[in-house]
Design a protein around this motif. Structure first.
Motif, PDB file in Angstrom:
ATOM      1  N   VAL A 430       1.060  -1.111   0.005  1.00 55.26           N
ATOM      2  CA  VAL A 430       0.065   0.029  -0.089  1.00 55.26           C
ATOM      3  C   VAL A 430       0.789   1.423  -0.026  1.00 55.26           C
ATOM      4  N   PRO A 431       1.028   1.958  -1.298  1.00 57.95           N
ATOM      5  CA  PRO A 431       2.033   3.122  -1.311  1.00 57.95           C
ATOM      6  C   PRO A 431       2.108   4.296  -0.398  1.00 57.95           C
ATOM      7  N   SER A 432       0.630   4.372  -0.011  1.00 56.64           N
ATOM      8  CA  SER A 432       0.556   5.666   0.871  1.00 56.64           C
ATOM      9  C   SER A 432      -0.516   5.493   1.881  1.00 56.64           C
ATOM     10  N   PHE A 433      -0.905   6.385   2.299  1.00 55.64           N
ATOM     11  CA  PHE A 433      -1.908   6.511   3.676  1.00 55.64           C
ATOM     12  C   PHE A 433      -3.190   6.507   2.720  1.00 55.64           C
ATOM     13  N   PRO A 434      -4.174   5.400   2.779  1.00 57.55           N
ATOM     14  CA  PRO A 434      -5.390   5.085   2.089  1.00 57.55           C
ATOM     15  C   PRO A 434      -6.493   6.020   2.658  1.00 57.55           C
ATOM     16  N   ALA A 435      -7.263   6.605   1.698  1.00 56.90           N
ATOM     17  CA  ALA A 435      -8.725   7.080   1.971  1.00 56.90           C
ATOM     18  C   ALA A 435      -9.685   6.033   2.708  1.00 56.90           C
ATOM     19  N   ASP A 436      -9.488   4.729   1.923  1.00 52.53           N
ATOM     20  CA  ASP A 436     -10.556   3.732   2.380  1.00 52.53           C
ATOM     21  C   ASP A 436     -10.370   3.158   3.770  1.00 52.53           C
ATOM     22  N   LEU A 437     -11.391   3.546   4.597  1.00 50.56           N
ATOM     23  CA  LEU A 437     -11.362   3.105   6.211  1.00 50.56           C
ATOM     24  C   LEU A 437     -11.473   1.453   6.207  1.00 50.56           C
ATOM     25  N   ARG A 438     -12.322   0.935   5.329  1.00 50.96           N
ATOM     26  CA  ARG A 438     -12.022  -0.587   5.289  1.00 50.96           C
ATOM     27  C   ARG A 438     -10.654  -1.017   5.080  1.00 50.96           C
ATOM     28  N   LEU A 439      -9.973  -0.514   4.030  1.00 49.10           N
ATOM     29  CA  LEU A 439      -8.430  -1.023   3.781  1.00 49.10           C
ATOM     30  C   LEU A 439      -7.743  -0.734   5.013  1.00 49.10           C
ATOM     31  N   LEU A 440      -7.929   0.425   5.603  1.00 47.32           N
ATOM     32  CA  LEU A 440      -7.085   0.736   6.802  1.00 47.32           C
ATOM     33  C   LEU A 440      -7.295  -0.192   7.911  1.00 47.32           C
ATOM     34  N   GLU A 441      -8.460  -0.477   7.964  1.00 43.63           N
ATOM     35  CA  GLU A 441      -8.769  -1.508   9.363  1.00 43.63           C
ATOM     36  C   GLU A 441      -8.113  -3.112   8.912  1.00 43.63           C
ATOM     37  N   GLN A 442      -8.218  -3.269   7.351  1.00 46.86           N
ATOM     38  CA  GLN A 442      -7.557  -4.668   7.134  1.00 46.86           C
ATOM     39  C   GLN A 442      -6.112  -5.022   6.963  1.00 46.86           C
ATOM     40  N   LEU A 443      -5.475  -3.616   6.654  1.00 47.58           N
ATOM     41  CA  LEU A 443      -4.144  -3.891   6.045  1.00 47.58           C
ATOM     42  C   LEU A 443      -2.951  -4.197   7.193  1.00 47.58           C
ATOM     43  N   GLU A 444      -2.045  -4.800   6.784  1.00 50.13           N
ATOM     44  CA  GLU A 444      -0.937  -5.302   7.495  1.00 50.13           C
ATOM     45  C   GLU A 444       0.107  -4.172   7.766  1.00 50.13           C
ATOM     46  N   VAL A 445       0.750  -3.948   8.799  1.00 51.01           N
ATOM     47  CA  VAL A 445       1.876  -2.973   9.202  1.00 51.01           C
ATOM     48  C   VAL A 445       3.247  -3.694   9.200  1.00 51.01           C
ATOM     49  N   GLU A 446       4.122  -3.377   8.468  1.00 47.43           N
ATOM     50  CA  GLU A 446       5.316  -3.892   8.682  1.00 47.43           C
ATOM     51  C   GLU A 446       6.048  -3.266   9.692  1.00 47.43           C
ATOM     52  N   TYR A 447       6.932  -3.981  10.740  1.00 48.41           N
ATOM     53  CA  TYR A 447       7.699  -3.084  11.780  1.00 48.41           C
ATOM     54  C   TYR A 447       9.144  -3.339  11.666  1.00 48.41           C
ATOM     55  N   GLU A 448       9.826  -2.449  11.972  1.00 44.32           N
ATOM     56  CA  GLU A 448      11.257  -2.417  12.264  1.00 44.32           C
ATOM     57  C   GLU A 448      11.387  -2.511  13.839  1.00 44.32           C
ATOM     58  N   VAL A 449      12.094  -3.127  14.426  1.00 48.32           N
ATOM     59  CA  VAL A 449      12.471  -3.170  15.718  1.00 48.32           C
ATOM     60  C   VAL A 449      13.813  -2.774  16.152  1.00 48.32           C
ATOM     61  N   MET A 450      13.841  -1.928  16.824  1.00 46.04           N
ATOM     62  CA  MET A 450      15.263  -1.287  17.369  1.00 46.04           C
ATOM     63  C   MET A 450      15.531  -1.604  18.824  1.00 46.04           C
ATOM     64  N   PRO A 451      16.559  -1.572  19.281  1.00 46.12           N
ATOM     65  CA  PRO A 451      16.905  -1.718  20.595  1.00 46.12           C
ATOM     66  C   PRO A 451      16.362  -0.386  21.351  1.00 46.12           C
ATOM     67  N   GLY A 452      15.996  -0.568  22.502  1.00 46.09           N
ATOM     68  CA  GLY A 452      15.788   0.707  23.345  1.00 46.09           C
ATOM     69  C   GLY A 452      17.250   1.170  24.089  1.00 46.09           C
ATOM     70  N   TRP A 453      17.058   2.204  24.832  1.00 45.72           N
ATOM     71  CA  TRP A 453      18.310   2.646  25.540  1.00 45.72           C
ATOM     72  C   TRP A 453      18.433   2.469  27.115  1.00 45.72           C
ATOM     73  N   GLN A 454      17.106   2.232  27.647  1.00 46.36           N
ATOM     74  CA  GLN A 454      16.866   1.919  29.089  1.00 46.36           C
ATOM     75  C   GLN A 454      17.569   2.867  30.058  1.00 46.36           C
ATOM     76  N   THR A 455      17.682   4.236  29.746  1.00 45.42           N
ATOM     77  CA  THR A 455      18.169   5.118  30.804  1.00 45.42           C
ATOM     78  C   THR A 455      17.608   6.362  30.789  1.00 45.42           C
ATOM     79  N   ASP A 456      17.549   7.076  31.720  1.00 50.36           N
ATOM     80  CA  ASP A 456      16.822   8.561  31.813  1.00 50.36           C
ATOM     81  C   ASP A 456      17.592   9.243  30.966  1.00 50.36           C
ATOM     82  N   ILE A 457      16.853  10.152  30.136  1.00 54.47           N
ATOM     83  CA  ILE A 457      17.533  11.168  29.142  1.00 54.47           C
ATOM     84  C   ILE A 457      16.920  12.549  29.343  1.00 54.47           C
ATOM     85  N   SER A 458      16.185  12.606  30.372  1.00 58.81           N
ATOM     86  CA  SER A 458      15.405  13.629  30.456  1.00 58.81           C
ATOM     87  C   SER A 458      16.362  15.076  30.996  1.00 58.81           C
TER      88      SER A 458
END
Length: 500
Positions: A430-458
């Motif tokens: 799906v090349p862009s964000f679709p207007a079709d809400l039915r397609l939005l509800e049914q589509l699959e999302v591909e995720y990349e998973v990145m490691p966290g940093w697990q330390t306070d950065i504030s």
């Protein structure tokens, strides 16, 4: 980014009932997670074996300006701050920080459904709804443009609250004579409309925004300038109230209601008069005088009435086009537009949310980020950062840079997911964000998973001092979206900002 492995997981992270920071990519074999049975979507997890090495594809250019004042000072004469998601990204804070370098801060659309939380130099919290977020900077003039809908009682309540806390408003706020008036009955109609929709309700703030814009579009609305003509005001208001009564059985309109409202607005008209200005002339005159103007967007692009998840949207145009129509300025004068995006995603109300995390995972993000509405107090729905939606917003608005907010909220996670692309259940991209809400509800999302940093950065204020994993996350977003991130929020306070 090298991909070490990929796996199709039987259900979406939206319905993940486990801990938010559970390891998904510890090895090439992926554990089966616990999901709710009613999930109809399948989403793909693409797991990265290691964080990016740190190479940045984007040419940073002006990103090397160094100090914050240098970066802010280099912004265009007319610049804007707009939301990149479903609102609540933290636009008010950036506007408050940038305002010190601008003569005027202007709102161009929306109404009191825009809740902006900002803090003064002493750390005192202010919740703004109609008044632009530049009000805490004493040398800044605030403009409420013609595209805004104005609830006068709410406006005065906000002004009184600011002045009681030592913020001077006299002579510092201008309201367009072309702005439309939002009445209490619009709020009543908003609630009746939502009740009428039953299970298909929009999830509005019930502040009357939609009904007021409806009055505007069908051309029976009342504008601020009409308060200068009280001899015809009652007739116009009677038309509005009669129309609402004919449409909604639950709306009881009586002659006494009209009389009371007219008397009330006679008093409001007198008090409001010093604020009323032809802001189209005023703003364009300021531009010709080389004054610097910062435009503050309300809501965000994914709630745009044209480009958002219609009909689960607001009733105005919070994208770049709304600046010109909401202030009466020419497109050629617009310069830098800064998109504000959270390091994850939230939305309130109903409607599609592809990267939403349901269950305990969403709860963890919600409480870590204090994701409760400034205007309504409603808990926000939470999910991973949606890169596909962000790229769509950047395409529409032409952002010159981004402000990534609330990076600190992710600090406790052992891993963080990025929703990088969409595809249909048969694998078709799906090349862009679709207007079709039915397609939005049914589509699959591909995720990349990145490691966290697990330390306070504030407490960190220099980009180079961020943990490498945090920098990798920021730079991966830049690489995927193609827009540099110049500002990074790591806390709610004015000083909790890193200039990159």
């Amino acid at each position: 980014m090298s991909i070490s492995s990929s796996a199709s997981i039987s259900s979406s992270p939206r319905t993940w009932n486990g801990a938010l920071s559970r390891q998904l990519c510890g090895s090439h074999t992926h554990p089966q997670l616990s999901f709710s049975a009613n999930n109809k979507q399948q989403k793909t997890i693409i797991c990265s074996a290691a964080a990016k090495s740190g190479s940045v594809v984007i040419e940073q250019g002006a990103a090397d300006l160094g100090s914050g004042p240098s970066r802010i000072g280099s912004l265009s004469q007319v610049s804007g701050v707009l939301g990149c998601q479903w609102g609540d990204e933290g636009k008010g804070k950036l506007v408050d920080i940038l305002a010190k370098q601008f003569d005027i801060v202007a709102r161009c659309q929306g109404g009191a459904n825009a809740g902006h939380t900002i803090y003064n130099s002493e750390g005192k919290k202010f919740a703004l709804h109609l008044v632009p977020s530049g009000i805490l900077n004493e040398d800044t003039l605030c403009v409420i443009g013609n595209g805004v809908v104005v609830h006068v009682p709410g406006f005065f309540k906000e002004v009184d609250g600011l002045e009681s806390n030592g913020v001077a408003c006299d002579g510092r706020i201008l309201i367009s004579d072309r702005a439309h008036l939002l009445f209490d009955f619009h709020q009543i109609v908003d609630g009746l409309r939502e009740a009428e929709l039953a299970k298909s309700f929009i999830g509005t703030t019930r502040r009357g925004i939609g009904p007021c814009y409806s009055s505007k579009v069908i051309r029976n609305g009342i504008r601020v300038s009409d308060l200068r003509h009280m001899d015809t005001f009652a007739q116009k208001l009677d038309l509005l109230l009669s129309d609402a009564a004919s449409r909604f059985q639950g709306f009881n309109y009586t002659p006494d209601m009209l009389k009371e409202e007219v008397e009330r607005y006679k008093r409001y008209a007198e008090r409001l008069e010093p604020f009323i200005v032809d802001t189209v002339h005023f703003v364009n005159d300021a531009i010709s005088q080389k004054k610097k103007i910062l435009v503050e967007g309300g809501q965000a692009t994914m709630l745009d009435v044209d480009f958002g998840t219609y009909p689960f949207v607001t009733s105005s145009s919070p994208s770049a086009g709304g600046i010109c129509t909401g202030l009466g300025i020419a497109p050629r004068v617009l310069g830098d537009l800064i998109g504000v995006v959270k390091a994850y995603t939230t939305r309130v109300g109903s409607g599609p949310f592809p990267t939403e995390i349901l269950g305990k995972g969403g709860d963890l993000l919600r409480f870590a980020g204090q994701e409760f509405g400034t205007t309504t107090g409603r808990p926000r729905r939470c999910g991973w950062l949606d890169i596909a939606a962000l790229k769509y917003c950047c395409q529409i608005n032409g952002f010159s840079s981004l402000n990534l907010t609330k990076l600190d909220v992710l600090s406790d996670l052992s891993e963080i997911q990025l929703g990088v692309s969409y595809k249909q259940s048969d694998g078709t991209p799906v090349p862009s964000f679709p207007a079709d809400l039915r397609l939005l509800e049914q589509l699959e999302v591909e995720y990349e998973v990145m490691p966290g940093w697990q330390t306070d950065i504030s407490s960190i204020r220099e980009y180079s001092e961020l943990p490498k994993a945090a920098r990798n996350y920021v730079e991966r977003i830049e690489e995927l979206v193609g827009v540099p991130i110049h500002y990074i929020g790591i806390g709610p306070g004015r000083d909790a900002l890193i200039y990159k």
